[in-house]
Design a protein around this motif. Structure first.
Motif, PDB file in Angstrom:
ATOM      1  N   LEU A  54     -16.761  -1.073  -0.771  1.00 41.91           N
ATOM      2  CA  LEU A  54     -16.259  -1.618   0.683  1.00 41.91           C
ATOM      3  C   LEU A  54     -15.918  -0.466   1.659  1.00 41.91           C
ATOM      4  CD1 LEU A  54     -14.299  -4.762  -0.623  1.00 41.91           C
ATOM      5  CD2 LEU A  54     -16.736  -4.634   0.037  1.00 41.91           C
ATOM      6  N   SER A  55     -15.670  -0.948   2.701  1.00 45.46           N
ATOM      7  CA  SER A  55     -15.278   0.102   3.850  1.00 45.46           C
ATOM      8  C   SER A  55     -13.856   0.324   3.901  1.00 45.46           C
ATOM      9  CB  SER A  55     -15.966  -0.377   5.227  1.00 45.46           C
ATOM     10  OG  SER A  55     -15.247   0.201   6.355  1.00 45.46           O
ATOM     11  N   ALA A  56     -13.404   1.433   3.732  1.00 50.12           N
ATOM     12  CA  ALA A  56     -11.985   1.709   3.859  1.00 50.12           C
ATOM     13  C   ALA A  56     -11.353   1.667   5.247  1.00 50.12           C
ATOM     14  CB  ALA A  56     -11.840   3.202   3.414  1.00 50.12           C
ATOM     15  N   ILE A  57     -12.304   1.824   6.301  1.00 53.52           N
ATOM     16  CA  ILE A  57     -12.072   1.638   7.598  1.00 53.52           C
ATOM     17  C   ILE A  57     -11.677   0.198   7.792  1.00 53.52           C
ATOM     18  CG2 ILE A  57     -12.857   1.728   9.890  1.00 53.52           C
ATOM     19  CD1 ILE A  57     -14.441   4.319   9.237  1.00 53.52           C
ATOM     20  N   GLN A  58     -12.614  -0.736   7.371  1.00 51.56           N
ATOM     21  CA  GLN A  58     -12.397  -2.041   7.300  1.00 51.56           C
ATOM     22  C   GLN A  58     -11.150  -2.622   6.746  1.00 51.56           C
ATOM     23  OE1 GLN A  58     -15.881  -4.079   6.367  1.00 51.56           O
ATOM     24  NE2 GLN A  58     -16.773  -3.674   8.087  1.00 51.56           N
ATOM     25  N   ALA A 114      -0.064   3.559   1.290  1.00 52.66           N
ATOM     26  CA  ALA A 114      -0.955   4.146   0.177  1.00 52.66           C
ATOM     27  C   ALA A 114      -2.040   3.249   0.098  1.00 52.66           C
ATOM     28  CB  ALA A 114       0.026   4.289  -1.135  1.00 52.66           C
ATOM     29  N   LEU A 115      -3.276   3.516   0.308  1.00 52.91           N
ATOM     30  CA  LEU A 115      -4.491   2.684   0.360  1.00 52.91           C
ATOM     31  C   LEU A 115      -5.233   3.404  -1.153  1.00 52.91           C
ATOM     32  CD1 LEU A 115      -6.152   0.584   1.449  1.00 52.91           C
ATOM     33  CD2 LEU A 115      -7.422   2.222   2.700  1.00 52.91           C
ATOM     34  N   ILE A 116      -4.925   2.550  -2.140  1.00 50.52           N
ATOM     35  CA  ILE A 116      -5.394   3.089  -3.280  1.00 50.52           C
ATOM     36  C   ILE A 116      -6.726   2.065  -3.853  1.00 50.52           C
ATOM     37  CG2 ILE A 116      -4.824   2.771  -5.921  1.00 50.52           C
ATOM     38  CD1 ILE A 116      -1.884   2.834  -4.774  1.00 50.52           C
ATOM     39  N   ASP A 117      -7.853   3.072  -4.066  1.00 42.78           N
ATOM     40  CA  ASP A 117      -8.842   2.330  -4.518  1.00 42.78           C
ATOM     41  C   ASP A 117      -9.027   2.255  -5.892  1.00 42.78           C
ATOM     42  OD1 ASP A 117     -11.863   2.234  -4.511  1.00 42.78           O
ATOM     43  OD2 ASP A 117     -12.012   3.918  -2.885  1.00 42.78           O
ATOM     44  N   GLY A 118      -9.460   1.225  -6.265  1.00 35.48           N
ATOM     45  CA  GLY A 118      -9.438   0.888  -7.657  1.00 35.48           C
ATOM     46  C   GLY A 118     -10.562   1.302  -8.404  1.00 35.48           C
ATOM     47  N   VAL A 119     -11.202   2.369  -8.192  1.00 30.07           N
ATOM     48  CA  VAL A 119     -12.380   3.018  -8.650  1.00 30.07           C
ATOM     49  C   VAL A 119     -13.615   2.564  -7.777  1.00 30.07           C
ATOM     50  CG1 VAL A 119     -13.960   3.718 -10.322  1.00 30.07           C
ATOM     51  CG2 VAL A 119     -11.565   3.582 -10.669  1.00 30.07           C
ATOM     52  N   GLU A 134     -15.815  -9.996   4.956  1.00 28.77           N
ATOM     53  CA  GLU A 134     -15.732 -11.630   5.081  1.00 28.77           C
ATOM     54  C   GLU A 134     -15.645 -12.144   3.540  1.00 28.77           C
ATOM     55  OE1 GLU A 134     -18.518 -15.264   6.738  1.00 28.77           O
ATOM     56  OE2 GLU A 134     -19.190 -12.912   6.899  1.00 28.77           O
ATOM     57  N   GLY A 135     -14.770 -13.217   3.637  1.00 31.31           N
ATOM     58  CA  GLY A 135     -14.638 -13.575   2.148  1.00 31.31           C
ATOM     59  C   GLY A 135     -13.336 -13.117   1.393  1.00 31.31           C
ATOM     60  N   TYR A 136     -12.806 -12.294   2.021  1.00 34.62           N
ATOM     61  CA  TYR A 136     -11.788 -11.285   1.131  1.00 34.62           C
ATOM     62  C   TYR A 136     -10.613 -11.743   1.920  1.00 34.62           C
ATOM     63  CZ  TYR A 136     -15.528  -8.548  -1.266  1.00 34.62           C
ATOM     64  OH  TYR A 136     -16.261  -8.227  -1.925  1.00 34.62           O
ATOM     65  N   GLU A 137      -9.434 -11.512   1.097  1.00 35.47           N
ATOM     66  CA  GLU A 137      -7.907 -11.823   1.663  1.00 35.47           C
ATOM     67  C   GLU A 137      -6.977 -10.944   0.910  1.00 35.47           C
ATOM     68  OE1 GLU A 137      -6.685 -15.650   1.399  1.00 35.47           O
ATOM     69  OE2 GLU A 137      -8.038 -16.052  -0.656  1.00 35.47           O
ATOM     70  N   LEU A 138      -5.757 -10.510   1.515  1.00 33.03           N
ATOM     71  CA  LEU A 138      -4.800  -9.994   0.846  1.00 33.03           C
ATOM     72  C   LEU A 138      -4.133 -10.802  -0.262  1.00 33.03           C
ATOM     73  CD1 LEU A 138      -4.050  -7.460   3.340  1.00 33.03           C
ATOM     74  CD2 LEU A 138      -5.047  -6.618   1.178  1.00 33.03           C
ATOM     75  N   ARG A 139      -3.722 -10.571  -1.319  1.00 30.19           N
ATOM     76  CA  ARG A 139      -3.205 -11.482  -2.055  1.00 30.19           C
ATOM     77  C   ARG A 139      -2.165 -10.296  -3.089  1.00 30.19           C
ATOM     78  NH1 ARG A 139      -5.506 -16.599  -2.062  1.00 30.19           N
ATOM     79  NH2 ARG A 139      -3.619 -17.197  -3.026  1.00 30.19           N
ATOM     80  N   LEU A 179      -7.824  -4.454   8.302  1.00 30.05           N
ATOM     81  CA  LEU A 179      -7.200  -5.740   7.621  1.00 30.05           C
ATOM     82  C   LEU A 179      -5.723  -5.657   7.729  1.00 30.05           C
ATOM     83  CD1 LEU A 179      -8.067  -8.212   6.490  1.00 30.05           C
ATOM     84  CD2 LEU A 179      -7.898  -7.249   4.419  1.00 30.05           C
ATOM     85  N   ILE A 180      -5.304  -4.361   6.994  1.00 33.50           N
ATOM     86  CA  ILE A 180      -3.676  -4.033   7.181  1.00 33.50           C
ATOM     87  C   ILE A 180      -3.106  -3.950   8.354  1.00 33.50           C
ATOM     88  CG2 ILE A 180      -2.051  -2.683   5.868  1.00 33.50           C
ATOM     89  CD1 ILE A 180      -4.433  -1.703   3.860  1.00 33.50           C
ATOM     90  N   ASN A 181      -4.291  -3.601   9.410  1.00 41.11           N
ATOM     91  CA  ASN A 181      -3.565  -3.379  10.709  1.00 41.11           C
ATOM     92  C   ASN A 181      -2.707  -1.887  10.599  1.00 41.11           C
ATOM     93  OD1 ASN A 181      -3.423  -3.559  13.589  1.00 41.11           O
ATOM     94  ND2 ASN A 181      -1.689  -4.857  13.210  1.00 41.11           N
TER      95      ASN A 181
END
Lengths: 473, 506
Positions: B402-406, B333-338, B4-9, B410-412
């Motif tokens: 945050l959850s990688a699953i979520q 590629a799901l990249i985790d910014g640390v 909640e409160g997040y979006e892809l930009r 979100l990316i579907n």
């Protein structure tokens, strides 16, 4: 013979966490509480790391911070602190027994109003909020820890309770100096109970706020550190409670454990039961290693070796005694760190017993530089310290064994076994095996004379275009 | 509700919509609750700690030293080969906080000079010295005739900046005080700059400072590249002793490893000494590496040597690279910014660029918008290089993971169609939904982040090969997804609520 070497004049370079870190460490061992650090983010992340000391098998207290910035210090950070504490209190209302509100150097210097915020938000939410001014510039770790003890007693102890014979409180676990504090505490408690000494309240070790009600039921406090704890000592004096054991050796190794155990049993419990437990534990140790050639190797590997020891005063003293009494090694250089003269004097007194039989340089609050130089001069075989000094020591090509300090990033043993007590000698011996393996291994020969070559100098790798340097690739 | 409160930009949009890092009021409105991790002091002492044969004098209380030694000291020294850092402090107490501690600082400087005999002393201030406004430059000036060492002051009060902020931009330029204007410039000499934590031990280092590392750094690979195209490796910074650092401006050009750390130093060196610098940095991937090499080769006039080097090197890694492309193509590629810090900027974007080369679509999450804003020049560089990925924009309250699953929801995208690149020792995992047994997880880029012998962490041809090999290995390992006995990792089982196969399958 002991030769005392004074600290380098005006050079202070040693491992002494600050007052806030001590407060966080003690507070975050109180289960069901929450810590709010009012300070810059750097203090908070350090505190979060230190707090990890309490996590294995213990508690995991949440830490929040206000992350003050420059503008907060110019205009005052009280509103930000109030918002933060209010938010945390509302979030933990009904779940937290108390919230600790601690200041750092910066917020203490600008005199943000911790007490006012604590009163206001406690009034609004009903969650007890304990404000402690803990700036690092006021001193070290012990001061912060003992402020937490004092606050717990002031606020939650039922002072009408009467002392009961055979009950003691244990104080100062985080100041013992062992990186294996948690399992050492479990072992100390097991031994005490076996000698009919009942542990009443821990300050602090998996403590619950509700435990504090019975604090005054103890006939004395067994204090694990010889450091001066001014606020704690003042309140216990007011309560007429004895603080016992600050000069008693810590129970590391067989000889130290026997001395420690019989003294404490004589004072609070049953000496005969203590002796029986010592024999029982020794039988177990005997069964495990008496006829074990490997154990014989390790004990002979250590015997006669010249060893450096650096650590918190009575922990370092206990290690030096263990090395000499139990293993017939020579503690040639012993660096003692302490925050107060009393702690230093107690540690030195504990070393006096071995002084006639071993030549030993005792460094009084040494800098790392001074300690490193002394290890070289005294030509030690290996050194016992904490992880922070490993690179100093191994940079001098001296094998290093970290036994002191805190758990975090320092102790990667996940098997719950103490260093303390008779049974702890098995763990200590295992640790000795690790370092003597380094001491005696001629790795240079293995590498220089290996039939299969893996290492190739960098220049040759460059010339070979990085291929061919490793036949296994 | 999920995220909640997040979006892809797009990265470029995040850059525009995030207030400047010094606009504290606006930032607090947009990113409520505390943010920031580590402090300026911790950053700067660890950066200074990359220099050899120096002493750091900290003007402040003793406690900060312990904070520096507990994580950074151990991790950087033990795992990267930084020397043990001697940190005599002025040990400020109540008196110095109230009345000033300049006398104590001066005395510490005198003693440190007399007892340690260093060629260079770097003075760092912490919060107390910043707040009581001790005149540190004046205190240094007062003892300079008594002290043999050169003394340089790098302000580093903890409250003045966090890791998420612009600490590199603020402080790194100040280290050019240690450098001297060049008496001559070697037209073939190249510096590699932008190293943080990675200790270089290769060519250009004095013989006694060289060693054969267990884990070659990116600088080792870039230095090999520089020499491979017929140029001369001069300095790799940060690193080396006073003499090594001092003479860095004798190089003809600065080439960049990490842009976040490299650009601030490069710009200042250009300003003070006229040393030009290259634009490209963190070259992970074949095409990217070729661009990094060609930019340098063109500037230095060695295009033919570079072409030969590129052909030779690509031949070596071609098979692995093509295989990775084949296996990764079409994935996300799901990249985790640390995960716990959320302050990395260069590496996640360089990984995104690498992913694009492999035919994947990159998404970045847990990269704090403030870290994006603070590293604006790096962001602009990646955007100009065609890297403008979708990133998760939102409040990041408390910088909680945050959850990688979520994120996948979100990316579907099906988790199995993801290649998850985490960048620390806190990879997201939940057996059985998100685990190395069914999600390709690239591990060697986390905190251990290196490959033993011969391959660096991630850059250049050899680093790219290592990365490609890890992608192949991750995809292969996750092929067990349809095996009822896929057996998730201990790590995933610890973090999930179910531990055993009979629970996971039940």
């Amino acid at each position: 013979m002991i030769e005392t070497v004074k600290a380098q004049d005006k050079i202070v370079d040693k491992f002494q966490p600050c007052m806030e870190m001590g407060a966080v460490m003690a507070a975050s061992m109180v289960d069901g509480t929450v810590v709010v650090n009012h300070g810059p983010s750097g203090c908070s992340i350090s505190n979060t790391h230190f707090r990890s000391n309490n996590v294995p098998d213990g508690t995991n207290v949440p830490i929040f911070h206000t992350a003050v910035q420059q503008a907060d210090l110019i205009y005052g950070g009280t509103p930000k602190m109030r918002d933060r504490v209010r938010e945390v209190a509302n979030r933990y209302k009904g779940r937290a027994d108390a919230i600790w509100l601690l200041s750092a150097c910066a917020t203490s210097m600008v005199q943000d109003d911790l007490v006012g915020v604590a009163r206001q938000v406690e009034g609004e939410t009903g969650v007890p909020i304990i404000p402690l001014d803990t700036p690092g510039f006021q001193g070290g770790y012990r001061l912060g820890a003992q402020m937490v003890y004092r606050a717990l007693i002031d606020r939650f102890a039922d002072k009408s309770r009467k002392p009961q014979k055979g009950k003691i409180n244990i104080i100062g676990h985080h100041m013992m100096g062992s990186r294996n504090m948690i399992d050492d505490t479990y072992e100390i408690v097991r031994l005490l109970e076996a000698a009919d000494v009942q542990v009443n309240v821990h300050l602090t070790f998996n403590t619950r706020i509700s435990d504090l009600e019975r604090f005054c039921e103890a006939e004395a406090n067994y204090v694990l550190t010889p450091e001066v704890l001014p606020d704690f000592e003042a309140v216990t004096a007011e309560l007429g409670m004895e603080n016992w054991g600050t000069d008693v050796v810590l129970p590391y190794g067989l000889a130290n454990t026997e001395e420690w155990y019989l003294k404490i049993a004589e004072r609070f419990g049953d000496v005969e039961k203590a002796k029986k437990q010592l024999k029982t534990d020794m039988n177990r140790v005997r069964r495990r290693i008496a006829n074990d050639y490997n154990a014989s190797w390790v004990m002979h590997d250590v015997a006669g070796k010249r060893v450096g020891v650096l650590g918190y005063s009575t922990f370092a003293a206990a290690m030096a005694r263990y090395l000499f009494f139990d293993l017939n090694a020579r503690p040639a250089v012993v660096g003692l760190w302490a925050e107060t003269d009393r702690a230093m004097e107690v540690a030195k007194k504990q070393l006096e017993e071995i002084a006639p039989y071993v030549d030993m340089k005792v460094l009084d609050d040494p800098s790392y530089y001074q300690y490193g130089r002394m290890l070289v001069e005294e030509n030690v075989d290996f050194a016992i310290g904490q992880k922070n000094d490993r690179t100093l020591v191994e940079g001098l090509k001296i094998p290093h064994l970290g036994l002191g300090g805190f758990y975090y990033f320092n102790h990667f043993t996940f098997i719950p076994w103490p260093y303390a007590g008779v049974l702890g000698t098995l763990h200590l011996l295992t640790e000795m095996a690790r370092v003597t393996d380094e001491v005696k291994s001629e790795k240079g020969g293995w590498i220089a004379r290996s039939y299969i070559k893996r290492d190739t100098p960098y220049d040759e790798i460059v010339q070979a275009g990085f291929r061919g340097c490793n036949p296994t690739l | 509700m999920a995220l909640e409160g997040y979006e892809l930009r797009r990265l470029s949009e995040v850059l525009e919509e995030t207030p400047p890092v010094k606009a504290q009021k606006q930032i607090e409105e947009k990113f409520p609750a505390a943010w920031g991790i580590w402090c300026r002091w911790q950053w700067m002492v660890t950066l200074t700690g990359m220099l050899d044969d120096i002493v750091v004098v900290v003007h402040g209380p003793l406690g900060c030293e312990a904070s520096g030694r507990v994580f950074h000291g151990i991790h950087f020294e033990e795992h990267f080969g930084l020397p043990f850092l001697h940190i005599p402090t002025s040990n400020m107490g109540n008196k110095q906080v109230i009345l000033g501690g300049e006398d104590e600082l001066q005395e510490t400087l005198r003693r440190a000079d007399r007892e340690y005999h260093p060629p260079l002393i770097i003075v760092h201030s912490n919060c107390c010295a910043g707040l009581n406004m001790d005149d540190i430059p004046q205190a240094i000036d007062a003892v300079k005739d008594e002290v043999k060492a050169k003394i340089v002051f790098i302000p580093s009060e903890g409250f003045s900046c966090t890791w998420t902020g612009d600490v590199a931009e603020l402080n790194v330029p100040l280290y050019t005080q240690i450098m001297d204007p060049p008496k001559k410039v070697d037209p073939k000499a190249v510096n590699i700059i932008g190293l943080y934590k990675d200790m270089f031990s290769g060519p250009g280092m004095p013989e006694r400072k060289r060693w054969d590392p267990v884990y070659p750094t990116n600088a080792h690979e870039l230095a090999r590249t520089v020499e491979g195209i017929g140029l001369k490796m001069h300095r790799a910074l940060f690193g080396g002793d006073y003499e090594y650092f001092r003479t860095a401006p004798e190089a003809a050009v600065n080439a960049i490893d990490c842009t976040c750390w490299g650009y601030p130093l490069a710009k200042e060196m250009q300003k003070r000494f006229g040393t030009p610098y290259m634009k490209h940095g963190k070259p992970i991937g074949v095409e990217t590496t070729i661009r990094w090499i060609n930019e340098l080769a063109e500037f230095m006039g060695v295009r033919d040597e570079a072409a030969r080097f590129i052909n030779r090197e690509y031949d070596v890694i071609k098979e692995t690279w093509e295989k990775a492309r084949q296996m990764a193509k079409g994935k996300v590629a799901l990249i985790d910014g640390v995960r716990m810090v959320q302050a990395a900027a260069t590496r996640p974007l360089a990984q995104a660029r690498f992913a694009m080369e492999l035919g994947m679509t990159p998404y970045i999450f847990e990269m704090h918008p403030l870290a994006v804003k603070a590293k604006e020049e790096t962001m602009r560089y990646f955007i100009s290089d065609g890297v403008d990925p979708l990133i998760l924009f939102g409040p990041y309250a408390e910088q909680k993971p945050l959850s990688a699953i979520q994120m996948a929801e979100l990316i579907n995208v099906d988790p199995h169609d993801v290649v998850y690149m985490h960048n620390d020792v806190f990879a997201y995992a939940r057996a059985d939904a998100w685990d190395a047994a069914n999600v390709p997880i690239v591990d060697n880029i986390g905190q251990p982040f290196r490959r033993t012998k011969c391959r660096p962490r991630d850059v250049g041809f050899r680093g790219t090969e290592g990365m490609a090999r890890d992608v192949i290995a991750a995809v292969m390992a996750a092929e067990r997804k349809d095996d009822p006995r896929r057996r998730p990792t201990l790590y995933g089982r610890l973090r999930g609520s179910k531990s055993f196969d009979f629970e996971l399958q039940g």
